[in-house]
Design a protein around this motif. Structure first.
Motif: not given
Length: 268
Positions: A16, A87, A171, A246
């Motif tokens: 990420h 993330s 995600t 996220t």
């Protein structure tokens, strides 16, 4: 945190961070007015992040195999929520490193042109001691002046929401599919294989709704039909929406898993 969980956490963290820093490439390309070369570097970063995402999937799945039989659902959920938080932390670090990498990518794009488009030569040069020492000079943290003259009204709110939702889906795509295998153990293999479909759809949505708009803005800057400030404003908006995406992933994780488990009924 176990060693395996820490390893996967760092893997997702790096993925990420790379995804977030990819936004700096277009800004760098517009800055040096070399969009085509910038896209080559952008595509390289996206391929690396996608490959890394595929590599971490077997390790993520192994958390289910080693889960205790008594409270498997609670154990796996707690582990996966930690991974989702990776993330978020990765995106935050990417944001903090954005000014640094805009400067570094600007130099990299110019060097890519000098190397006649040879990525291996660029990587070899970039990891040399000389160029690594030069890169250290570009290290800088975000400052409030970076937000100067940015107008909230110019930021497309719909694009913000769409990017946030797509990021959330990307995600949790793999994690929700794996968790769904626990919710529907008789269709576990079907649920696990659905992860590729979910991430594929999220990637297609990004290509259709997000990437073209940013690319057009970058082209406008190079062709002097738009301002670098507008491109920077939208890019910062996209990164912020990615961060919120996220966080939204934490909310959508269990509902997403239940949806995948329900969907598998129609795949058999």
């Amino acid at each position: 945190m176990t060693e395996k969980l820490l390893f996967i956490f760092l893997f997702i963290f790096i993925i990420h961070s790379i995804e977030t820093l990819a936004y700096a490439v277009r800004l760098s390309g517009a800055r040096v007015k070399m969009i085509a070369s910038a896209l080559s570097l952008f595509n390289l970063m996206i391929i690396v992040s996608r490959l890394a995402n595929m590599m971490q999937q077997p390790f993520t799945g192994s958390l289910i195999d080693t889960a205790p039989t008594t409270n498997a659902l609670e154990f796996v959920e707690s582990q996966y929520r930690i991974l989702i938080s990776a993330s978020t932390f990765g995106t935050i670090v990417g944001i903090l490193l954005l000014p640094t990498f805009i400067a570094i990518f600007s130099r990299a794009i110019i060097h890519l042109s000098e190397e006649r488009g040879s990525i291996p030569s660029l990587i070899k040069k970039g990891f040399s001691i000389e160029y690594m020492m030069r890169g250290l000079k570009h290290i800088s943290l975000p400052k409030l002046v970076y937000l100067k003259n940015i107008r909230i009204k110019e930021i497309p709110f719909k694009l913000f929401i769409v990017n946030m939702i797509i990021t959330a889906i990307y995600t949790i795509g793999v994690l929700s599919a794996l968790y769904a295998s626990l919710l529907a153990p008789d269709r576990a293999s079907t649920a696990i294989m659905a992860s590729g479909l979910i991430n594929g759809v999220a990637t297609i949505l990004l290509v259709i709704f997000i990437d073209p708009k940013i690319s057009v803005l970058a082209d406008d800057v190079v062709n002097e039909r738009g301002s670098y400030l507008s491109l920077k404003s939208v890019s910062l908006m996209m990164i912020t929406s990615r961060l919120f995406g996220t966080i939204l992933a934490q909310v959508l994780f269990i509902p997403g898993a239940k949806y995948v488990a329900w969907l598998t009924k129609f795949m058999i």
